[in-house]
Design an enzyme around this catalytic site. Structure first.
Site: not given
Ligand code: FAD
Ligand code: DHB
Length: 387
Positions: A199, A291
């Site tokens: 980082y 993130p």
């Molecule tokens: P999600 O993964 O968002 O899953 C929710 C699901 O619900 C999706 O598949 C969606 O299609 C579905 N959905 C939405 N609306 C509806 C509806 N109306 N009806 C039916 N289904 C629906 N975290 C990190 O720690 N590091 C990262 O680098 C990182 N990068 C990220 C980049 C992006 C662009 C995003 C958006 C998030 C990122 N995150 C990251 C956060 C991490 O990916 C999320 O915290 C994690 O995906 C949470 O999981 P979840 O299942 O709660 O939500």
């Molecule tokens: C990654 C993303 C993050 O936000 C982090 O803190 C460390 C790793 C990753 O996508 O690998």
């Protein structure tokens, strides 16, 4: 149609909850608006806390994770041209595992289909009613409308989903902070010249050197919210990344085509409480962290761990105590992760700050790099607070 729990969303939160409930003998139906391929195509988080690994073990989906995940005992902070290691294992006795969200999702999808538990992909117009009593969920699939009656709805449908929006405005409170920059991420196939995550706070902005496997890297740079991916060629990305991460590593980055490039905005967000009647929110549907610190996926895992325990107590013992306590129990951990992600974001990014704020930020980083007590606190939070 009837089932015990309708889970909206087949991201990591929904799929993991489905798997934990399946193992407890509780019937679920998962409704996902996208296709399975689309869900698997989203490149997101990459670092699992030890507690998340334990939850995946309990769900019976940790085989490939243990075979292929990379155990990291520390990470580095880049500052003023040098790097300082935060010895996670030394301070906490714990490590983190580098294993992509895509892989976690794939493992969970395979386990669910092996269990024969139903998931409807491409379920459109999911809508919830009678949440305070016996919930009904309707959706459209392949042109037909379906209605499902259930005991509970688990809102695992991410930040933009329908579940949180189905709660009356006077029954929910939200807290939010937006940051004046985004992260531009690149995924590429080459062996990382770094052994642990870095980082880096630089005058040009933040950069993160991460990886997905021995042969795949994931890197991010802080970018402007006005930027679009089209403005960033691969050559420009690696040039900027190299300047921020340090010339010794920059020289070892090969010219390869990237597999994915995307920009994500940074936000802190919490909704309270996580329950309305028989609807429970979990994962990004309830909260977002920036993130920095890799907490998003890990919080989704702890939420659904608590929720599955509460649902199991309800069905097994007829007790509603754990369901009544779910929101408060999960929010305690959520706010701590929010605090950590917010402080790590503030520490390492360039902000449009005045001279005083800039000196404070420099002083905070320098204190961290010199104080074992501050490093121990950082390590304790990074490996994950207890479930
Ligand atoms: P999600 O993964 O968002 O899953 C929710 C699901 O619900 C999706 O598949 C969606 O299609 C579905 N959905 C939405 N609306 C509806 C509806 N109306 N009806 C039916 N289904 C629906 N975290 C990190 O720690 N590091 C990262 O680098 C990182 N990068 C990220 C980049 C992006 C662009 C995003 C958006 C998030 C990122 N995150 C990251 C956060 C991490 O990916 C999320 O915290 C994690 O995906 C949470 O999981 P979840 O299942 O709660 O939500
Ligand atoms: C990654 C993303 C993050 O936000 C982090 O803190 C460390 C790793 C990753 O996508 O690998």
């Amino acid at each position: 149609m009837k089932t015990q729990v309708v889970i909206v969303g087949a991201g990591p939160a929904g799929l993991l909850l489905g798997q934990l409930l399946h193992r407890a003998g509780i019937d679920t139906l998962i409704l996902e608006q996208r296709s399975a391929d689309y869900v698997l195509g989203r490149i997101r988080a990459g670092v699992l806390e030890a507690g998340s690994v334990e939850v995946l073990e309990r769900a019976g989906v940790a085989g490939r994770l243990h075979a292929e995940g990379l155990i990291h005992d520390g990470f580095e902070i880049g500052y003023c041209g040098s790097r300082h290691r935060i010895a996670l294992k030394e301070f906490t006795g714990k490590s983190v595992t580098v294993y992509g969200q895509t892989e976690v999702t794939r493992d969970l999808m395979e386990a669910r289909s092996a269990a024969g538990a139903p998931t409807v992909y491409e379920a459109e117009d999911v809508s919830l009613s009678d949440l305070a009593g016996s919930p009904r969920v309707t959706y459209r699939h392949q042109g037909r409308t379906h209605e499902v009656q259930c005991d509970f709805v688990a809102g695992c449908d991410g930040f933009h989903g329908v579940c949180r929006r189905s709660i009356p405005a006077d029954s929910i409170r939200t807290f939010e902070r937006q940051y004046p920059f985004g992260w531009l991420g690149v995924l590429a196939d080459f062996a990382a010249p770094w052994h642990e995550l870095i980082y880096a706070a630089s005058e040009r902005g933040f950069a993160l050197a991460s990886m997905r496997s021995e042969t795949r890297v994931r890197c991010y740079i802080q970018c402007s919210l006005q930027d679009s991916v089209e403005q960033w060629s691969e050559a420009r990305f690696w040039e900027e990344f190299g300047q921020r991460i340090g010339s010794d590593l920059a020289a070892k980055i090969p010219q390869v085509k990237s597999l994915e490039m995307s920009i994500a905005p940074l936000r802190s967000f919490v909704a309270e409480p996580l329950r309305y009647g028989n609807l429970f929110l979990a994962g990004d549907a309830a909260h977002i962290v920036p993130p920095t610190g890799a907490k998003g996926l890990n919080l989704a895992a702890s939420d659904v761990f608590y929720l599955h325990e509460a649902l199991e107590a309800h069905y097994r013992e007829g007790s509603s105590t754990a369901l009544d306590g779910y929101s408060a129990r999960a929010l305690r951990r959520i706010w701590r992760a929010e605090r950590f992600s917010w402080s790590m974001t503030r520490l390492l990014h360039s902000f449009p700050a005045d001279a005083f704020d800039q000196r404070m930020q420099q002083t905070e980083i320098e204190y961290l790099l010199e104080s074992r007590a501050a490093q121990a606190a950082l390590a304790e939070n990074y490996v994950g607070l207890p479930l």
